[in-house]
Design a protein around this motif. Structure first.
Motif, PDB file in Angstrom:
ATOM      1  N   VAL A 140       0.846  -1.184   0.000  1.00  0.00           N
ATOM      2  CA  VAL A 140       0.000   0.000   0.000  1.00  0.00           C
ATOM      3  C   VAL A 140       0.885   1.239   0.000  1.00  0.00           C
ATOM      4  O   VAL A 140       2.068   1.177   0.340  1.00  0.00           O
ATOM      5  CB  VAL A 140      -0.947   0.030   1.228  1.00  0.00           C
ATOM      6  CG1 VAL A 140      -1.939  -1.115   1.184  1.00  0.00           C
ATOM      7  CG2 VAL A 140      -0.167   0.018   2.523  1.00  0.00           C
ATOM      8  N   SER A 141       0.308   2.368  -0.381  1.00  0.00           N
ATOM      9  CA  SER A 141       1.049   3.626  -0.400  1.00  0.00           C
ATOM     10  C   SER A 141       1.669   3.891   0.963  1.00  0.00           C
ATOM     11  O   SER A 141       1.037   3.670   2.000  1.00  0.00           O
ATOM     12  CB  SER A 141       0.124   4.787  -0.767  1.00  0.00           C
ATOM     13  OG  SER A 141      -0.220   4.724  -2.125  1.00  0.00           O
ATOM     14  N   GLY A 142       2.918   4.351   0.940  1.00  0.00           N
ATOM     15  CA  GLY A 142       3.619   4.698   2.163  1.00  0.00           C
ATOM     16  C   GLY A 142       4.567   3.631   2.660  1.00  0.00           C
ATOM     17  O   GLY A 142       5.464   3.921   3.450  1.00  0.00           O
ATOM     18  N   GLU A 143       4.387   2.382   2.211  1.00  0.00           N
ATOM     19  CA  GLU A 143       5.304   1.323   2.625  1.00  0.00           C
ATOM     20  C   GLU A 143       6.681   1.570   2.040  1.00  0.00           C
ATOM     21  O   GLU A 143       6.824   2.157   0.972  1.00  0.00           O
ATOM     22  CB  GLU A 143       4.803  -0.050   2.166  1.00  0.00           C
ATOM     23  CG  GLU A 143       3.928  -0.718   3.167  1.00  0.00           C
ATOM     24  CD  GLU A 143       3.640  -2.160   2.808  1.00  0.00           C
ATOM     25  OE1 GLU A 143       3.799  -3.011   3.686  1.00  0.00           O
ATOM     26  OE2 GLU A 143       3.251  -2.419   1.662  1.00  0.00           O
ATOM     27  N   SER A 144       7.688   1.080   2.733  1.00  0.00           N
ATOM     28  CA  SER A 144       9.075   1.295   2.334  1.00  0.00           C
ATOM     29  C   SER A 144       9.644   0.038   1.675  1.00  0.00           C
ATOM     30  O   SER A 144       9.430  -1.075   2.167  1.00  0.00           O
ATOM     31  CB  SER A 144       9.895   1.653   3.576  1.00  0.00           C
ATOM     32  OG  SER A 144      11.218   1.911   3.228  1.00  0.00           O
ATOM     33  N   PHE A 145      10.361   0.240   0.563  1.00  0.00           N
ATOM     34  CA  PHE A 145      11.026  -0.853  -0.139  1.00  0.00           C
ATOM     35  C   PHE A 145      12.473  -0.454  -0.405  1.00  0.00           C
ATOM     36  O   PHE A 145      12.751   0.692  -0.759  1.00  0.00           O
ATOM     37  CB  PHE A 145      10.313  -1.159  -1.476  1.00  0.00           C
ATOM     38  CG  PHE A 145       8.977  -1.798  -1.285  1.00  0.00           C
ATOM     39  CD1 PHE A 145       8.845  -3.173  -1.271  1.00  0.00           C
ATOM     40  CD2 PHE A 145       7.848  -1.024  -1.091  1.00  0.00           C
ATOM     41  CE1 PHE A 145       7.612  -3.764  -1.074  1.00  0.00           C
ATOM     42  CE2 PHE A 145       6.606  -1.603  -0.886  1.00  0.00           C
ATOM     43  CZ  PHE A 145       6.493  -2.972  -0.887  1.00  0.00           C
ATOM     44  N   SER A 146      13.384  -1.398  -0.242  1.00  0.00           N
ATOM     45  CA  SER A 146      14.811  -1.124  -0.435  1.00  0.00           C
ATOM     46  C   SER A 146      15.203  -1.280  -1.894  1.00  0.00           C
ATOM     47  O   SER A 146      14.706  -2.163  -2.593  1.00  0.00           O
ATOM     48  CB  SER A 146      15.650  -2.089   0.405  1.00  0.00           C
ATOM     49  OG  SER A 146      15.426  -1.876   1.768  1.00  0.00           O
ATOM     50  N   TYR A 147      16.115  -0.408  -2.322  1.00  0.00           N
ATOM     51  CA  TYR A 147      16.693  -0.498  -3.660  1.00  0.00           C
ATOM     52  C   TYR A 147      18.067   0.164  -3.619  1.00  0.00           C
ATOM     53  O   TYR A 147      18.183   1.327  -3.228  1.00  0.00           O
ATOM     54  CB  TYR A 147      15.787   0.178  -4.699  1.00  0.00           C
ATOM     55  CG  TYR A 147      16.378   0.220  -6.080  1.00  0.00           C
ATOM     56  CD1 TYR A 147      16.687  -0.960  -6.758  1.00  0.00           C
ATOM     57  CD2 TYR A 147      16.655   1.420  -6.693  1.00  0.00           C
ATOM     58  CE1 TYR A 147      17.248  -0.924  -8.019  1.00  0.00           C
ATOM     59  CE2 TYR A 147      17.210   1.459  -7.960  1.00  0.00           C
ATOM     60  CZ  TYR A 147      17.502   0.284  -8.618  1.00  0.00           C
ATOM     61  OH  TYR A 147      18.061   0.319  -9.867  1.00  0.00           O
ATOM     62  N   LEU A 148      19.089  -0.594  -3.959  1.00  0.00           N
ATOM     63  CA  LEU A 148      20.471  -0.118  -3.980  1.00  0.00           C
ATOM     64  C   LEU A 148      20.873   0.561  -2.664  1.00  0.00           C
ATOM     65  O   LEU A 148      21.490   1.628  -2.649  1.00  0.00           O
ATOM     66  CB  LEU A 148      20.706   0.829  -5.159  1.00  0.00           C
ATOM     67  CG  LEU A 148      20.548   0.214  -6.551  1.00  0.00           C
ATOM     68  CD1 LEU A 148      20.773   1.271  -7.621  1.00  0.00           C
ATOM     69  CD2 LEU A 148      21.492  -0.962  -6.745  1.00  0.00           C
ATOM     70  N   GLY A 149      20.497  -0.071  -1.558  1.00  0.00           N
ATOM     71  CA  GLY A 149      20.922   0.413  -0.253  1.00  0.00           C
ATOM     72  C   GLY A 149      20.116   1.563   0.329  1.00  0.00           C
ATOM     73  O   GLY A 149      20.442   2.065   1.398  1.00  0.00           O
ATOM     74  N   ARG A 150      19.092   2.008  -0.386  1.00  0.00           N
ATOM     75  CA  ARG A 150      18.243   3.090   0.121  1.00  0.00           C
ATOM     76  C   ARG A 150      16.806   2.601   0.211  1.00  0.00           C
ATOM     77  O   ARG A 150      16.409   1.686  -0.493  1.00  0.00           O
ATOM     78  CB  ARG A 150      18.294   4.300  -0.826  1.00  0.00           C
ATOM     79  CG  ARG A 150      19.652   4.972  -0.828  1.00  0.00           C
ATOM     80  CD  ARG A 150      19.648   6.260  -1.596  1.00  0.00           C
ATOM     81  NE  ARG A 150      18.631   7.184  -1.085  1.00  0.00           N
ATOM     82  CZ  ARG A 150      18.126   8.179  -1.785  1.00  0.00           C
ATOM     83  NH1 ARG A 150      18.531   8.404  -3.025  1.00  0.00           N
ATOM     84  NH2 ARG A 150      17.211   8.983  -1.269  1.00  0.00           N
TER      85      ARG A 150
END
Length: 136
Positions: A77-87
């Motif tokens: 859902v909107s607002g959730e955090s996902f990692s990509y390239l260390g961020r």
């Protein structure tokens, strides 16, 4: 790289992969994501007909994958955090025609149609996006 094509399969989104090395269509359901590999000159209308004819089989495969997948702490859902390239990037979900995930202004943006299976569609869109990023 060519821009990816997607078609709404009425309950699932299928990625269309065109190639000059195929003489017939091939429908795949891998990790719950649907893709259809077709010869380069096949029309979207014909692809839609193929997906409609195999709709029951596709839905069974998607359901089987969902049963085998361990429960995730993510709700997609909107607002959730996902990692990509260390961020970490926040997910922004918009309603509308399906559009692949894009990284825009520090957010992972995805557009999906209204419907009960949204988390599944969003998850599959993110998986495809991560795979494309890994290819490049």
């Amino acid at each position: 790289m060519k821009r990816p094509e997607f078609i709404d399969g009425n309950g699932f989104i299928a990625e269309v992969i065109r190639t000059s090395r195929r003489k017939s269509a091939d429908i795949r359901v891998e990790e719950g994501a649907v893709s259809v590999v077709v010869p380069a000159d096949v029309s979207l209308e014909r692809i839609g007909e193929l997906l409609a004819a195999k709709r029951r089989w596709i839905k069974e495969k998607i359901a089987l994958h969902q049963e085998m997948t361990p429960p995730s702490s993510k709700r997609y859902v909107s607002g959730e955090s996902f990692s990509y390239l260390g961020r970490n990037y926040r997910l922004k979900v918009e309603k509308g025609l399906f559009a692949p995930v894009k990284l825009v202004q520090g957010r992972l943006l995805v557009s999906v149609p209204q419907g009960a299976e949204q988390p599944h569609m969003i998850r599959n869109a993110l998986i495809r996006w991560y795979k494309r990023q890994a290819e490049t």
